[in-house]
Motif scaffolding. Sequence first.
Motif, PDB file in Angstrom:
ATOM      1  N   LYS A  65      31.533  58.080  45.083  1.00  0.00           N
ATOM      2  CA  LYS A  65      30.963  56.747  45.273  1.00  0.00           C
ATOM      3  C   LYS A  65      31.850  55.652  44.692  1.00  0.00           C
ATOM      4  N   ASN A  66      32.823  56.040  43.878  1.00  0.00           N
ATOM      5  CA  ASN A  66      33.723  55.073  43.240  1.00  0.00           C
ATOM      6  C   ASN A  66      35.179  55.491  43.455  1.00  0.00           C
ATOM      7  N   PRO A  67      35.651  55.433  44.712  1.00  0.00           N
ATOM      8  CA  PRO A  67      36.999  55.931  45.022  1.00  0.00           C
ATOM      9  C   PRO A  67      38.110  55.125  44.346  1.00  0.00           C
ATOM     10  N   SER A  68      37.844  53.888  43.975  1.00  0.00           N
ATOM     11  CA  SER A  68      38.891  53.078  43.338  1.00  0.00           C
ATOM     12  C   SER A  68      39.313  53.654  41.988  1.00  0.00           C
ATOM     13  N   LEU A  69      38.402  54.396  41.330  1.00  0.00           N
ATOM     14  CA  LEU A  69      38.716  54.944  40.013  1.00  0.00           C
ATOM     15  C   LEU A  69      39.709  56.100  40.079  1.00  0.00           C
TER      16      LEU A  69
ATOM     17  N   PHE B 212      47.826  30.434  34.908  1.00  0.00           N
ATOM     18  CA  PHE B 212      48.777  31.343  35.548  1.00  0.00           C
ATOM     19  C   PHE B 212      48.285  32.791  35.481  1.00  0.00           C
ATOM     20  N   TYR B 213      47.618  33.143  34.378  1.00  0.00           N
ATOM     21  CA  TYR B 213      47.158  34.522  34.192  1.00  0.00           C
ATOM     22  C   TYR B 213      46.105  34.909  35.235  1.00  0.00           C
ATOM     23  N   SER B 214      45.111  34.050  35.459  1.00  0.00           N
ATOM     24  CA  SER B 214      44.015  34.393  36.377  1.00  0.00           C
ATOM     25  C   SER B 214      44.494  34.668  37.797  1.00  0.00           C
ATOM     26  N   PRO B 215      45.290  33.770  38.422  1.00  0.00           N
ATOM     27  CA  PRO B 215      45.766  34.086  39.781  1.00  0.00           C
ATOM     28  C   PRO B 215      46.736  35.265  39.806  1.00  0.00           C
ATOM     29  N   SER B 216      47.484  35.479  38.717  1.00  0.00           N
ATOM     30  CA  SER B 216      48.402  36.626  38.679  1.00  0.00           C
ATOM     31  C   SER B 216      47.627  37.935  38.700  1.00  0.00           C
ATOM     32  N   MET B 217      46.560  38.026  37.900  1.00  0.00           N
ATOM     33  CA  MET B 217      45.751  39.243  37.874  1.00  0.00           C
ATOM     34  C   MET B 217      44.995  39.422  39.192  1.00  0.00           C
ATOM     35  N   PHE B 218      44.523  38.321  39.772  1.00  0.00           N
ATOM     36  CA  PHE B 218      43.822  38.397  41.060  1.00  0.00           C
ATOM     37  C   PHE B 218      44.758  38.926  42.142  1.00  0.00           C
ATOM     38  N   ALA B 219      45.994  38.419  42.167  1.00  0.00           N
ATOM     39  CA  ALA B 219      46.968  38.865  43.170  1.00  0.00           C
ATOM     40  C   ALA B 219      47.390  40.307  42.920  1.00  0.00           C
ATOM     41  N   LEU B 220      47.527  40.698  41.647  1.00  0.00           N
ATOM     42  CA  LEU B 220      47.907  42.076  41.314  1.00  0.00           C
ATOM     43  C   LEU B 220      46.828  43.052  41.748  1.00  0.00           C
ATOM     44  N   PHE B 221      45.563  42.649  41.625  1.00  0.00           N
ATOM     45  CA  PHE B 221      44.436  43.474  42.070  1.00  0.00           C
ATOM     46  C   PHE B 221      44.615  43.885  43.526  1.00  0.00           C
TER      47      PHE B 221
ATOM     48  N   LEU C 222      47.219  44.318  45.154  1.00  0.00           N
ATOM     49  CA  LEU C 222      48.389  45.166  45.376  1.00  0.00           C
ATOM     50  C   LEU C 222      48.225  46.568  44.795  1.00  0.00           C
ATOM     51  N   VAL C 223      47.205  46.779  43.968  1.00  0.00           N
ATOM     52  CA  VAL C 223      46.986  48.122  43.419  1.00  0.00           C
ATOM     53  C   VAL C 223      45.772  48.811  44.045  1.00  0.00           C
ATOM     54  N   VAL C 224      44.964  48.053  44.796  1.00  0.00           N
ATOM     55  CA  VAL C 224      43.750  48.618  45.400  1.00  0.00           C
ATOM     56  C   VAL C 224      43.801  48.444  46.914  1.00  0.00           C
TER      57      VAL C 224
ATOM     58  N   ASN D  83      34.032  48.082  45.831  1.00  0.00           N
ATOM     59  CA  ASN D  83      33.851  49.001  44.712  1.00  0.00           C
ATOM     60  C   ASN D  83      34.746  48.631  43.531  1.00  0.00           C
ATOM     61  N   ALA D  84      36.011  48.329  43.811  1.00  0.00           N
ATOM     62  CA  ALA D  84      36.948  47.982  42.742  1.00  0.00           C
ATOM     63  C   ALA D  84      36.570  46.672  42.066  1.00  0.00           C
ATOM     64  N   THR D  85      36.018  45.724  42.847  1.00  0.00           N
ATOM     65  CA  THR D  85      35.592  44.451  42.263  1.00  0.00           C
ATOM     66  C   THR D  85      34.472  44.661  41.255  1.00  0.00           C
ATOM     67  N   SER D  86      33.551  45.579  41.554  1.00  0.00           N
ATOM     68  CA  SER D  86      32.470  45.875  40.608  1.00  0.00           C
ATOM     69  C   SER D  86      33.036  46.409  39.289  1.00  0.00           C
ATOM     70  N   TRP D  87      34.016  47.306  39.391  1.00  0.00           N
ATOM     71  CA  TRP D  87      34.604  47.873  38.171  1.00  0.00           C
ATOM     72  C   TRP D  87      35.465  46.853  37.434  1.00  0.00           C
ATOM     73  N   SER D  88      36.148  45.997  38.180  1.00  0.00           N
ATOM     74  CA  SER D  88      36.931  44.942  37.547  1.00  0.00           C
ATOM     75  C   SER D  88      36.015  43.978  36.793  1.00  0.00           C
TER      76      SER D  88
END
Length: 429
Positions: free
Chosen positions: A17-21, A140-149, A151-153, A160-165
């Motif tokens: 149910k949580n494939p992103s993990l 700068f940190y917030s958009p960087s982490m949002f964009a990195l998300f 690229l890894v998911v 599902n990944a947004t819930s865990w984030s």
Amino acid sequence: MESEQPTPIPPNGFLGKNPSLKIKEFQSYLSLRLGIIFGLNMQSTVIYYWVYHLTNDKLSLGLVGLAEVIPAILCSFFSGHFVDLNEKRKMVTWCLFGYILVGICLFVLALPASENNLEQQSLLYLIYFFVFLGGALRSFYSPSMFALFGLVVPRQHYPNATSWSSMAWQLGSVLGPLSAGFFIAAFSIPVSLFAVLCFELLMLLPLFTIAVKPIVKKEKEPVLQSVTEGLKFVWKTPALLSALCLDMFSVLFGGAVALLPVYQKEILHVNEMGFGILRSAPGIGALLTLGLLAFLPLRTYPGRKLFFCVAGFAVSIIIFGISTNFYLSFAMLLCSGMFDAVSVVIRSTILQLMTPDHMRGRVSAVNTMFVSSSNELGDFESGVMANWLGTVRAVVTGGCITLGVVVYTFFRAPQLRNFSFEEKKDDEL
């Protein structure tokens, strides 16, 4: 005769149910997000406590929020442009080193030698200055982490990944203030800030386990044109614009966190640990809700649930405002966090699903201007309103205004009211 398509079997088990993990880099991403938010929330809690006990002035609490929101908004106008043009892990690395530098300066400032050699007003201005630098870094940190998300998911795992984030963010929001209250009560402000610095240094470990990512947007264009495209995209996407506006105004007028030192000292009469517990109550409620969402994910009527939860958040804040009982105040802050968690997951998923990969930095920067900065602007608004109307009236008035915003947006934004995750997926196929 056409062959029948086999009926898809629903995934079983926790990881099913949580494939992103299952994604290694997403695990590192969650650790990084949790650790940095933990450190920043612990630092913020210590700073609010420190400033209020230096000044005993409610307006000074609002000025802490204002010192952070000004650079967060101003820098967000162009930060997304640079995030889109640069490698995302490198951007997060520079931001983390910036936070570490700010942490070192605040720790030195809190040492007895600094406090003894500086006038109170000078000390206060320096605290505001380093809070200002932290606000610039966050843009700068917030958009960087949002964009990195993104690229890894893989895209199909975004909800599902947004819930865990969001859960990692909320866990940091819970543990940070609790740890701050414990460290202040058991040790001192300098020790608390040194602990923050140590946690920020530890975050270099999960950061460097994430591989360097390709740059999606390679063509360069004038900064003003690039920034304008991000604003135009949000403006032309009604469901996204309405979600951002709803969240912005609810946080702006419904936030009560900045006034917790006043409630702790003058209304509820609890010690430093009680302050830490109150400060972490919204995060605890959010964490409980996000844990439930891991097993019962949001699938139906997300738009309507968003309105219901923001209204519930407003009612919780109103009851908290008039409460003089510690346990009732804690329960209302807990409920506010539970309602807020659902709205955060829905808004974040809308943002992830609707944003093209090459515009993630710019759209997230707009999100920072709309939503993230409203936290600190709300702190300033709370300080000014409390100074003008009194603490209780300020909190209750803010909650009532939030309810009015919910009703107005519900009738004026049918695209958000009728939004569906499934419809969005169907449109893309």
